[in-house]
Design an enzyme around this catalytic site. Sequence first.
Site, short mmCIF file in Angstrom:
data_model
loop_
_atom_site.label_atom_id
_atom_site.label_comp_id
_atom_site.label_asym_id
_atom_site.label_seq_id
_atom_site.Cartn_x
_atom_site.Cartn_y
_atom_site.Cartn_z
N ASP A 47 0.84 -1.20 0.00
CA ASP A 47 0.00 0.00 0.00
C ASP A 47 0.88 1.25 0.00
O ASP A 47 1.52 1.57 1.00
CB ASP A 47 -0.90 0.01 1.25
CG ASP A 47 -1.82 1.23 1.24
OD1 ASP A 47 -2.87 1.16 0.56
OD2 ASP A 47 -1.48 2.25 1.87
N TYR A 52 3.77 9.66 -0.16
CA TYR A 52 4.74 9.08 0.78
C TYR A 52 6.19 9.36 0.37
O TYR A 52 7.11 9.11 1.13
CB TYR A 52 4.51 7.57 0.96
CG TYR A 52 3.14 7.21 1.51
CD1 TYR A 52 2.34 8.18 2.14
CD2 TYR A 52 2.62 5.92 1.40
CE1 TYR A 52 1.08 7.87 2.62
CE2 TYR A 52 1.36 5.61 1.89
CZ TYR A 52 0.60 6.58 2.49
OH TYR A 52 -0.65 6.27 2.98
N LYS A 81 -2.06 5.87 -4.43
CA LYS A 81 -3.11 6.88 -4.21
C LYS A 81 -2.78 8.18 -4.93
O LYS A 81 -1.63 8.59 -4.98
CB LYS A 81 -3.26 7.17 -2.71
CG LYS A 81 -3.39 5.92 -1.87
CD LYS A 81 -3.61 6.20 -0.40
CE LYS A 81 -3.45 4.94 0.43
NZ LYS A 81 -2.07 4.64 0.83
N HIS A 114 -6.74 9.74 -2.42
CA HIS A 114 -6.17 9.72 -1.06
C HIS A 114 -7.09 10.41 -0.04
O HIS A 114 -7.35 9.87 1.03
CB HIS A 114 -4.79 10.40 -1.10
CG HIS A 114 -3.87 9.96 -0.01
ND1 HIS A 114 -2.52 9.86 -0.16
CD2 HIS A 114 -4.11 9.59 1.27
CE1 HIS A 114 -1.97 9.46 0.96
NE2 HIS A 114 -2.91 9.28 1.86
N1 LIG Z 1 -5.23 6.51 3.38
C1 LIG Z 1 -4.66 7.24 4.31
O1 LIG Z 1 -4.93 8.44 4.48
C2 LIG Z 1 -3.66 6.58 5.23
C3 LIG Z 1 -3.29 7.21 6.43
C4 LIG Z 1 -2.39 6.57 7.27
C5 LIG Z 1 -1.87 5.33 6.92
N2 LIG Z 1 -2.22 4.75 5.72
C6 LIG Z 1 -1.66 3.45 5.30
O2 LIG Z 1 -1.76 2.53 6.36
C7 LIG Z 1 -0.48 2.00 6.66
C8 LIG Z 1 -0.41 1.60 8.13
O3 LIG Z 1 -0.76 2.65 9.00
P1 LIG Z 1 0.32 3.43 9.85
O4 LIG Z 1 1.59 3.56 9.08
O5 LIG Z 1 -0.36 4.63 10.36
O6 LIG Z 1 0.64 2.58 11.08
P2 LIG Z 1 0.45 1.16 11.74
O7 LIG Z 1 0.73 0.09 10.78
O8 LIG Z 1 -0.83 1.18 12.50
O9 LIG Z 1 1.60 1.26 12.82
C9 LIG Z 1 2.95 1.34 12.48
C10 LIG Z 1 3.75 1.41 13.77
O10 LIG Z 1 3.60 0.19 14.49
C11 LIG Z 1 4.87 -0.42 14.69
N3 LIG Z 1 4.68 -1.87 14.50
C12 LIG Z 1 4.39 -2.52 13.33
N4 LIG Z 1 4.25 -3.84 13.54
C13 LIG Z 1 4.44 -4.03 14.87
C14 LIG Z 1 4.44 -5.18 15.70
N5 LIG Z 1 4.16 -6.39 15.22
N6 LIG Z 1 4.69 -5.01 17.03
C15 LIG Z 1 4.94 -3.77 17.53
N7 LIG Z 1 4.98 -2.66 16.80
C16 LIG Z 1 4.73 -2.79 15.47
C17 LIG Z 1 5.79 0.20 13.66
O11 LIG Z 1 7.11 0.25 14.15
P3 LIG Z 1 8.33 -0.42 13.34
O12 LIG Z 1 8.30 0.15 11.97
O13 LIG Z 1 9.52 0.01 14.14
O14 LIG Z 1 8.09 -1.89 13.37
C18 LIG Z 1 5.23 1.61 13.53
O15 LIG Z 1 5.70 2.45 14.57
C19 LIG Z 1 0.47 3.14 6.23
O16 LIG Z 1 1.80 2.73 6.13
C20 LIG Z 1 -0.18 3.55 4.94
O17 LIG Z 1 0.16 2.66 3.90
C21 LIG Z 1 -3.13 5.34 4.89
#
Ligand SMILES: NC(=O)c1ccc[n+]([C@@H]2O[C@H](COP(=O)([O-])OP(=O)(O)OC[C@H]3O[C@@H](n4cnc5c(N)ncnc54)[C@H](OP(=O)(O)O)[C@@H]3O)[C@@H](O)[C@H]2O)c1
Length: 322
Positions: A47, A52, A81, A114
Amino acid sequence: MTQEQHIVLNRTGQKMPLCGFGCWKVDPADAEETIYNAIKAGVRLIDGAGDYGNEVEVGRGINKAIKEGIVKREDLFVVTKLWNTFHAKENVRPAFDKQLQDMGLSYVDLYLIHFPVPLKHVAIDAAYPPGWYQIGAKDIEFERSPMQDLWREMEKIAESGDAKNIGISNFNVQLILDLLTYANIKPATLQVELHPYLQQKRLVEWVQKQGIAVTAYSSFGPASFIQLTDDGKTAEPLLGHPVIKTIAEKHGKSTAQVLLRWSLDRNVAVIPKSMNVERTKSNLDIFNFTLTEEDLAAIAKLELGLRFNNPDSYGFELPLWS
Ligand SMILES: NC(=O)c1ccc[n+]([C@@H]2O[C@H](COP(=O)([O-])OP(=O)(O)OC[C@H]3O[C@@H](n4cnc5c(N)ncnc54)[C@H](OP(=O)(O)O)[C@@H]3O)[C@@H](O)[C@H]2O)c1
């Protein structure tokens, strides 16, 4: 226990993996290796987004994995996106083409809007990715580009086959309801923030009922956000929350796996991001257990209406969710 690991998308019938990998905040310096290792670890959905700032490197990671025979292109489901400054009808296809070119791909599997926020255009050769502001500006500037015209351009990209499916992100029911009155191609998916602090139960149920698949972002709640507050509310990290910990211990799983499983149990796809390949592997290992009614009831009580990805808290005034 064998469980379904895909959602079948409307119109194309394409199978979208229920668990993928999110590319937000993956530093371009690490992105090629991170994506390559994620694919090697079993990730099949990537994704990304123009915003980004890492699509060149993400594409290199994808192409390296394909070149080495780890996967074929058709084994992967690549999502990206369209950014807010490219909503005007003449700017959509050029932005999409740049993204394809940056990734070194001939098509993507899913192209999303997005945000439903039409910002004044910034030329690709002036600043890329442009972010929320005009160059040097201190506040956002909107542009008069109607969603109906934008959606028609998205449909043209789907009709060309260069994006197999098209969808939306950060849309609410009112906007989707309107979009469905003119869409020739229904959105394949809606991607929104979803975690136990922001459960959006009725939104998920209604959208799924329209035949639109739902993907959760930020499944770990505050984990990827520096601030722990929204409108003055506070919350403790979900990954260490005692309720989630108790459920995790009961199932012999990690708290991260329980938070991801909570979405899967609603047939909602997840896209966790991690810079650590062992965590990425464990984030994929969520298809061999389910949460009980008791677990779900305990998690339901964690609802706080707490949103972390809120433009209103980014230093400019945009109460998008009001
Ligand atoms: N459409 C939109 O507007 C939008 C907005 C936000 C996000 N997104 C998408 O959604 C994806 C995920 O959301 P997000 O990036 O906000 O965050 P997330 O996946 O909810 O959280 C990422 C965080 O969790 C940690 N983490 C990951 N796996 C873990 C595990 N098994 N145990 C402990 N900690 C863990 C990571 O640290 P480490 O990296 O150190 O492991 C990082 O700090 C984004 O990358 C993006 O592609 C889309």
